[in-house]
Design an enzyme around this catalytic site. Structure first.
Site, PDB file in Angstrom:
ATOM      1  N   GLU A 289      17.293  43.980 -15.957  1.00  0.00           N
ATOM      2  CA  GLU A 289      17.347  42.582 -15.491  1.00  0.00           C
ATOM      3  C   GLU A 289      18.707  42.274 -14.884  1.00  0.00           C
ATOM      4  O   GLU A 289      18.796  41.574 -13.865  1.00  0.00           O
ATOM      5  CB  GLU A 289      17.023  41.606 -16.623  1.00  0.00           C
ATOM      6  CG  GLU A 289      15.602  41.714 -17.157  1.00  0.00           C
ATOM      7  CD  GLU A 289      14.548  41.695 -16.057  1.00  0.00           C
ATOM      8  OE1 GLU A 289      14.568  40.795 -15.201  1.00  0.00           O
ATOM      9  OE2 GLU A 289      13.698  42.609 -16.051  1.00  0.00           O
ATOM     10  N   TRP A 292      18.411  43.415 -11.536  1.00  0.00           N
ATOM     11  CA  TRP A 292      17.785  42.463 -10.592  1.00  0.00           C
ATOM     12  C   TRP A 292      18.825  41.490 -10.044  1.00  0.00           C
ATOM     13  O   TRP A 292      18.804  41.113  -8.870  1.00  0.00           O
ATOM     14  CB  TRP A 292      16.642  41.701 -11.265  1.00  0.00           C
ATOM     15  CG  TRP A 292      15.335  42.424 -11.162  1.00  0.00           C
ATOM     16  CD1 TRP A 292      14.748  43.186 -12.127  1.00  0.00           C
ATOM     17  CD2 TRP A 292      14.454  42.479 -10.016  1.00  0.00           C
ATOM     18  NE1 TRP A 292      13.564  43.712 -11.653  1.00  0.00           N
ATOM     19  CE2 TRP A 292      13.366  43.289 -10.365  1.00  0.00           C
ATOM     20  CE3 TRP A 292      14.500  41.916  -8.743  1.00  0.00           C
ATOM     21  CZ2 TRP A 292      12.317  43.547  -9.479  1.00  0.00           C
ATOM     22  CZ3 TRP A 292      13.459  42.176  -7.859  1.00  0.00           C
ATOM     23  CH2 TRP A 292      12.383  42.985  -8.230  1.00  0.00           C
ATOM     24  N   TRP A 320       1.694  26.061   5.844  1.00  0.00           N
ATOM     25  CA  TRP A 320       2.098  25.268   4.672  1.00  0.00           C
ATOM     26  C   TRP A 320       1.502  23.866   4.747  1.00  0.00           C
ATOM     27  O   TRP A 320       1.357  23.302   5.826  1.00  0.00           O
ATOM     28  CB  TRP A 320       3.622  25.164   4.601  1.00  0.00           C
ATOM     29  CG  TRP A 320       4.331  26.473   4.483  1.00  0.00           C
ATOM     30  CD1 TRP A 320       5.144  27.041   5.411  1.00  0.00           C
ATOM     31  CD2 TRP A 320       4.299  27.388   3.377  1.00  0.00           C
ATOM     32  NE1 TRP A 320       5.619  28.247   4.954  1.00  0.00           N
ATOM     33  CE2 TRP A 320       5.108  28.489   3.707  1.00  0.00           C
ATOM     34  CE3 TRP A 320       3.652  27.392   2.137  1.00  0.00           C
ATOM     35  CZ2 TRP A 320       5.307  29.575   2.856  1.00  0.00           C
ATOM     36  CZ3 TRP A 320       3.844  28.462   1.291  1.00  0.00           C
ATOM     37  CH2 TRP A 320       4.651  29.549   1.642  1.00  0.00           C
ATOM     38  N   ASN A 355      12.010  32.652 -17.605  1.00  0.00           N
ATOM     39  CA  ASN A 355      11.677  33.402 -16.386  1.00  0.00           C
ATOM     40  C   ASN A 355      10.182  33.488 -16.123  1.00  0.00           C
ATOM     41  O   ASN A 355       9.723  33.318 -14.990  1.00  0.00           O
ATOM     42  CB  ASN A 355      12.279  34.805 -16.463  1.00  0.00           C
ATOM     43  CG  ASN A 355      11.939  35.622 -15.237  1.00  0.00           C
ATOM     44  OD1 ASN A 355      12.301  35.260 -14.129  1.00  0.00           O
ATOM     45  ND2 ASN A 355      11.208  36.714 -15.428  1.00  0.00           N
ATOM     46  N   TRP A 373       7.851  27.414   0.009  1.00  0.00           N
ATOM     47  CA  TRP A 373       8.722  27.843  -1.091  1.00  0.00           C
ATOM     48  C   TRP A 373      10.107  27.225  -1.000  1.00  0.00           C
ATOM     49  O   TRP A 373      10.795  27.046  -2.015  1.00  0.00           O
ATOM     50  CB  TRP A 373       8.818  29.370  -1.143  1.00  0.00           C
ATOM     51  CG  TRP A 373       9.357  30.041   0.097  1.00  0.00           C
ATOM     52  CD1 TRP A 373       8.651  30.493   1.165  1.00  0.00           C
ATOM     53  CD2 TRP A 373      10.742  30.336   0.395  1.00  0.00           C
ATOM     54  NE1 TRP A 373       9.488  31.049   2.105  1.00  0.00           N
ATOM     55  CE2 TRP A 373      10.771  30.980   1.661  1.00  0.00           C
ATOM     56  CE3 TRP A 373      11.947  30.135  -0.281  1.00  0.00           C
ATOM     57  CZ2 TRP A 373      11.965  31.401   2.259  1.00  0.00           C
ATOM     58  CZ3 TRP A 373      13.131  30.562   0.315  1.00  0.00           C
ATOM     59  CH2 TRP A 373      13.130  31.187   1.569  1.00  0.00           C
ATOM     60  N   TRP A 396      12.475  33.141  -5.183  1.00  0.00           N
ATOM     61  CA  TRP A 396      11.451  32.326  -4.508  1.00  0.00           C
ATOM     62  C   TRP A 396      10.746  33.140  -3.435  1.00  0.00           C
ATOM     63  O   TRP A 396       9.525  33.065  -3.282  1.00  0.00           O
ATOM     64  CB  TRP A 396      12.068  31.040  -3.928  1.00  0.00           C
ATOM     65  CG  TRP A 396      12.137  29.962  -4.970  1.00  0.00           C
ATOM     66  CD1 TRP A 396      13.202  29.658  -5.760  1.00  0.00           C
ATOM     67  CD2 TRP A 396      11.067  29.087  -5.381  1.00  0.00           C
ATOM     68  NE1 TRP A 396      12.863  28.646  -6.632  1.00  0.00           N
ATOM     69  CE2 TRP A 396      11.568  28.274  -6.417  1.00  0.00           C
ATOM     70  CE3 TRP A 396       9.745  28.907  -4.970  1.00  0.00           C
ATOM     71  CZ2 TRP A 396      10.791  27.300  -7.048  1.00  0.00           C
ATOM     72  CZ3 TRP A 396       8.968  27.924  -5.603  1.00  0.00           C
ATOM     73  CH2 TRP A 396       9.494  27.148  -6.622  1.00  0.00           C
TER      74      TRP A 396
HETATM   75  P1  FAD Z   1      17.658  37.464 -19.458  1.00  0.00           P
HETATM   76  O1  FAD Z   1      16.255  37.895 -19.507  1.00  0.00           O
HETATM   77  O2  FAD Z   1      18.420  37.451 -20.722  1.00  0.00           O
HETATM   78  O3  FAD Z   1      18.371  38.394 -18.370  1.00  0.00           O
HETATM   79  C1  FAD Z   1      19.794  38.648 -18.370  1.00  0.00           C
HETATM   80  C2  FAD Z   1      20.393  38.268 -17.047  1.00  0.00           C
HETATM   81  O4  FAD Z   1      19.838  39.050 -15.998  1.00  0.00           O
HETATM   82  C3  FAD Z   1      20.148  36.834 -16.631  1.00  0.00           C
HETATM   83  O5  FAD Z   1      21.082  35.972 -17.237  1.00  0.00           O
HETATM   84  C4  FAD Z   1      20.288  36.899 -15.129  1.00  0.00           C
HETATM   85  O6  FAD Z   1      21.636  36.858 -14.731  1.00  0.00           O
HETATM   86  C5  FAD Z   1      19.730  38.271 -14.812  1.00  0.00           C
HETATM   87  N1  FAD Z   1      18.314  38.172 -14.437  1.00  0.00           N
HETATM   88  C6  FAD Z   1      17.247  38.190 -15.269  1.00  0.00           C
HETATM   89  N2  FAD Z   1      16.098  38.131 -14.548  1.00  0.00           N
HETATM   90  C7  FAD Z   1      16.460  38.065 -13.254  1.00  0.00           C
HETATM   91  C8  FAD Z   1      15.739  37.991 -12.039  1.00  0.00           C
HETATM   92  N3  FAD Z   1      14.395  37.999 -12.007  1.00  0.00           N
HETATM   93  N4  FAD Z   1      16.421  37.914 -10.887  1.00  0.00           N
HETATM   94  C9  FAD Z   1      17.773  37.932 -10.883  1.00  0.00           C
HETATM   95  N5  FAD Z   1      18.511  38.015 -12.003  1.00  0.00           N
HETATM   96  C10 FAD Z   1      17.869  38.079 -13.175  1.00  0.00           C
HETATM   97  N6  FAD Z   1      18.207  33.269 -12.014  1.00  0.00           N
HETATM   98  C11 FAD Z   1      19.431  32.726 -11.852  1.00  0.00           C
HETATM   99  O7  FAD Z   1      20.392  33.181 -12.472  1.00  0.00           O
HETATM  100  N7  FAD Z   1      19.619  31.680 -11.004  1.00  0.00           N
HETATM  101  C12 FAD Z   1      18.592  31.132 -10.275  1.00  0.00           C
HETATM  102  O8  FAD Z   1      18.828  30.206  -9.499  1.00  0.00           O
HETATM  103  C13 FAD Z   1      17.290  31.675 -10.472  1.00  0.00           C
HETATM  104  N8  FAD Z   1      16.215  31.140  -9.820  1.00  0.00           N
HETATM  105  C14 FAD Z   1      14.970  31.679 -10.026  1.00  0.00           C
HETATM  106  C15 FAD Z   1      13.872  31.136  -9.343  1.00  0.00           C
HETATM  107  C16 FAD Z   1      12.595  31.634  -9.537  1.00  0.00           C
HETATM  108  C17 FAD Z   1      11.425  31.059  -8.778  1.00  0.00           C
HETATM  109  C18 FAD Z   1      12.401  32.710 -10.430  1.00  0.00           C
HETATM  110  C19 FAD Z   1      11.031  33.280 -10.652  1.00  0.00           C
HETATM  111  C20 FAD Z   1      13.480  33.275 -11.089  1.00  0.00           C
HETATM  112  C21 FAD Z   1      14.776  32.776 -10.904  1.00  0.00           C
HETATM  113  N9  FAD Z   1      15.890  33.324 -11.571  1.00  0.00           N
HETATM  114  C22 FAD Z   1      17.141  32.780 -11.369  1.00  0.00           C
HETATM  115  C23 FAD Z   1      15.783  34.582 -12.330  1.00  0.00           C
HETATM  116  C24 FAD Z   1      15.505  34.444 -13.836  1.00  0.00           C
HETATM  117  O9  FAD Z   1      14.446  33.571 -14.075  1.00  0.00           O
HETATM  118  C25 FAD Z   1      16.724  33.981 -14.638  1.00  0.00           C
HETATM  119  O10 FAD Z   1      17.866  34.740 -14.296  1.00  0.00           O
HETATM  120  C26 FAD Z   1      16.484  34.130 -16.146  1.00  0.00           C
HETATM  121  O11 FAD Z   1      15.356  33.408 -16.533  1.00  0.00           O
HETATM  122  C27 FAD Z   1      17.698  33.640 -16.902  1.00  0.00           C
HETATM  123  O12 FAD Z   1      17.455  33.639 -18.284  1.00  0.00           O
HETATM  124  P2  FAD Z   1      18.223  34.629 -19.241  1.00  0.00           P
HETATM  125  O13 FAD Z   1      19.689  34.544 -18.983  1.00  0.00           O
HETATM  126  O14 FAD Z   1      17.772  34.351 -20.627  1.00  0.00           O
HETATM  127  O15 FAD Z   1      17.689  36.031 -18.755  1.00  0.00           O
END
Ligand code: FAD
Length: 494
Positions: A289, A292, A320, A355, A373, A396
Site C-alpha cells: 500500500e 501504491w 457524463w 479505503n 469523476w 479517482w
Molecule cells: P493504510 O491501509 O494503513 O495504508 C498505509 C498508507 O499507504 C496510507 O496511509 C497511504 O499513504 C498509502 N495508501 C494506502 N492505500 C493507497 C492507495 N490506494 N493509493 C495510494 N496510497 C495508498 N489517499 C490519500 O492519502 N489521499 C487521498 O486524497 C486519497 N484519495 C482517494 C480517493 C479515492 C476515490 C480512493 C479510492 C482512494 C483514495 N486514497 C487517498 C487512497 C486510500 O484510500 C487512502 O490512502 C487510505 O484509505 C488511507 O488510510 P490508511 O492510512 O489507514 O491506509
C-alpha cells in the site's frame, strides 16, 4: 540517487551565515534531511513556513486540509521551541517571502525537501534558479518518497503505467536509506525575523466551526503520527492483510494525513514495519500500500495532467450526466444506499473514509450516477484531511476506469453486496447512519427490501427518516454499461 540522503555534503564547507529551512510538506524533525543539512556544522537556522496559496496552482488546500495544516504548524512550532528554535510564518508568494527573509537575516543558503505536484515543482525550480542567481545556495532533498519518480524506469527507459511491475522494480532497486535521527540541537540565528501569527491565517473554520469531529478523530503533528504508527504496529499490522478491507474494524493505520503533511516519512514507516514483520503477510500487504502511494506520485510526476484530464483519452467522449441533485445527495450521504451514505458521513465528520468505502462511494458517483469523476475528486479534495493530489487523482482515475492500471469500467460495484461482504454485521453503517441503527443486519444494507413490520419495529420510515434509493441498482448498472458501450462505439475511439 542520494543513498545517504546527501545532507552532509550539501552544506559542508559553507559560510557561517544563517541557513533558511523552508518547511513545506515535511512538518517533522526526524528523518528530515533538509533540516539536518541546514543545521550541519552548528550553522544558525531560520525555520520558515510560507503560506503560498497561489503556488499550489489549481489545487489550493481544501477546508479539511487547512484545519490540519493549522494544527500541524502549531505542533511543529512547539517542537522547535523545545529546541530553542522558532517557526517563522510568512505569506507567499514563496520566492518573494524567501528573498525578504534572506535579506533580513543575511542567510547564505535555503534548503527544503522536494514536492512532486506539478505547480509546486515548477515554482520550486524557479525559486532554486533565482536564489542561485542571487548568490544564495539552494539545495533540495527527498523526504517524501521511498523512491524518487525519475529513478524507477521501465526497460525501455520510460515511466511505469502499471502497478505490479512498478513495485517489483522498486523492490529490486537499492533499498531506501535508513531514516535519520532528529537534530539534537539547532543553533538560533543572531536575530529573529518577524513572523505572522498562525491565527491570523484563519485556517480554522469559525462560523460555523465544523471541525469538532476532526478534533475528536485526530492528533495532527509528529507526536500524533508516531503514536498512530506505534499503535498500528502493535494492534494492526499482524491482521492487516485479512482485515484491511473491513471498514467496521480499526484495521488500517490511518497514517494517510500524517504522511501527506510529512509529519512522518515513508522511510520511517517502511523501516519500522520491516523491523517488526519483514516477510509476514501483514507487512508485505502494508508495504504494498505504501507502494501504491509511491506509484501515484510516480504517475503524477510523469503525467502532470493526471488531476484534470482522463489518463485514457477515449474517456473524453464519455457521456457524463449533468445531475446536480444526484451530486448533492451523494455529498450529503443521502443516496439511500447505506454503505455509500455511511462513508460520506464518515468523511464529513472525521475528514477520512475507509479505503474500501472510498472505492464504493466513488464507483457509485461515477457509475450509478454517471457523474464526472472530477466532481468527486473535487469534493474529496475539500473534505479529506489526507487530500493528496497524487493519491486522490490517481485513485479517482482508477475507479473511473480511465486511469493508468485502472479497474475496468464494466466492473460495477453492487453497493448492497459490497456492504454485506465488508460490513457483515452492519457495525459501520450503524455507526455512521444512526437512523438505521436498530435495523437487523439482514436488512441493513437494503432497507427498502425490509418488511414493513421490521422497518416499523426499527423505527425507520423510508423516505422520511432515511431516503429511498435515488437510483435502482440494476437500471443504473445497465445505463452505465450502455454509456460505456456508446463511448467505445464512437468513431475514432480506441
Ligand atoms: P493504510 O491501509 O494503513 O495504508 C498505509 C498508507 O499507504 C496510507 O496511509 C497511504 O499513504 C498509502 N495508501 C494506502 N492505500 C493507497 C492507495 N490506494 N493509493 C495510494 N496510497 C495508498 N489517499 C490519500 O492519502 N489521499 C487521498 O486524497 C486519497 N484519495 C482517494 C480517493 C479515492 C476515490 C480512493 C479510492 C482512494 C483514495 N486514497 C487517498 C487512497 C486510500 O484510500 C487512502 O490512502 C487510505 O484509505 C488511507 O488510510 P490508511 O492510512 O489507514 O491506509
Amino acid at each position: 540517487m542520494n543513498q545517504d540522503h546527501g545532507y552532509r555534503e550539501a552544506m559542508s564547507g559553507r559560510d557561517s551565515s544563517p541557513a533558511i529551512m523552508w518547511f513545506r510538506q515535511d512538518l517533522r524533525l526526524a528523518d528530515n534531511p533538509a533540516l539536518l543539512a541546514s543545521a550541519a556544522g552548528g550553522r544558525p537556522v531560520v525555520c520558515l513556513y510560507v503560506l503560498d496559496e497561489a503556488g499550489e496552482g489549481d489545487w489550493p488546500a481544501g477546508g479539511a486540509s487547512r484545519w490540519w495544516l493549522h494544527m500541524s504548524l502549531a505542533a511543529l512550532a512547539e517542537s522547535l521551541e523545545r529546541l530553542g528554535q522558532r517557526l517563522v510564518l510568512r505569506r507567499g508568494p514563496a520566492l518573494a517571502a524567501l528573498r525578504e527573509v534572506v535579506s533580513e537575516t543575511g542567510a547564505g543558503a535555503v534548503v527544503w525537501n522536494r514536492r512532486y505536484e506539478p505547480a509546486a515543482a515548477t515554482r520550486d525550480a524557479r525559486v532554486k534558479a533565482e536564489l542561485k542567481a542571487a548568490g544564495v545556495a539552494a539545495e533540495s532533498f527527498n523526504a517524501a518518497l521511498l523512491f524518487e519518480p525519475w529513478t524507477i524506469r521501465t526497460g525501455g527507459g520510460g515511466p511505469y503505467k502499471v502497478f505490479t511491475p512498478f513495485w517489483r522494480a522498486c523492490l529490486g532497486a537499492p533499498a531506501p536509506p535508513a531514516p535519520l535521527a532528529p537534530p539534537a540541537s539547532i543553533a538560533a540565528p543572531p536575530a529573529w525575523p518577524a513572523g505572522e501569527a498562525l491565527d491570523d491565517w484563519r485556517l480554522l473554520p469559525r462560523a460555523p466551526d465544523w471541525a469538532g469531529g476532526l478534533r475528536r478523530a485526530w492528533t495532527p503533528g509528529e507526536a500524533g503520527a508516531q503514536a498512530r504508527l506505534q499503535r498500528f504496529l502493535s494492534e494492526g499490522l499482524e491482521g492487516y492483510a485479512a482485515a484491511r478491507d473491513r471498514p467496521d474494524l480499526p484495521a488500517t493505520s490511518r497514517l494517510s494525513p500524517h504522511l501527506h503533511f510529512g509529519e512522518i516519512g515513508p522511510r520511517q514507516v517502511f523501516a519500522a514495519v520491516q523491523a517488526l514483520g519483514a516477510g509476514s503477510p501483514g507487512a508485505e500487504k502494508f508495504l504494498q500500500e505504501l507502494g501504491w502511494r509511491e506509484f501515484c506520485h510516480h504517475l503524477l510526476f510523469h503525467f502532470p495532467a493526471l488531476p484534470a484530464a482522463n489518463f485514457r483519452a477515449e474517456f473524453d467522449a464519455f457521456p457524463w450526466a449533468d445531475d446536480p441533485a444526484g451530486l448533492d445527495a451523494w455529498r450529503r450521504g443521502r443516496t439511500g444506499y447505506p454503505i455509500v451514505d455511511a462513508g460520506m458521513a464518515e468523511l464529513w465528520t472525521t475528514g477520512w473514509m475507509h479505503n474500501r468505502v472510498r472505492m464504493i462511494a466513488a464507483s457509485f458517483l461515477i457509475k450509478h450516477l454517471l457523474i464526472d469523476w472530477r466532481q468527486g475528486e473535487a469534493w474529496f479534495w475539500d473534505t479529506l484531511v489526507d487530500a493528496d493530489l497524487a493519491n486522490n487523482a490517481a485513485s479517482w482515475q482508477w475507479v473511473a476506469g480511465g486511469g493508468a492500471d485502472a479497474a475496468p469500467y464494466f466492473r460495477i460495484f453492487n453497493p448492497v453486496a459490497q456492504g454485506e461482504k465488508f460490513d457483515p454485521n452492519g457495525t459501520y453503517v450503524r455507526r455512521w447512519v444512526p437512523e438505521l441503527a436498530r435495523l437487523p443486519a439482514a436488512w441493513l444494507h437494503k432497507p427498502w427490501d425490509a418488511p414493513a413490520a421490521v422497518l416499523a419495529g426499527a423505527g425507520v420510515r423510508l423516505g422520511t427518516d432515511y431516503p429511498r434509493p435515488i437510483v435502482d441498482h440494476a437500471k443504473a448498472r445497465k445505463r452505465a454499461l450502455d454509456a460505456f458501450a456508446a463511448m467505445k462505439d464512437r468513431p475514432g475511439a480506441a
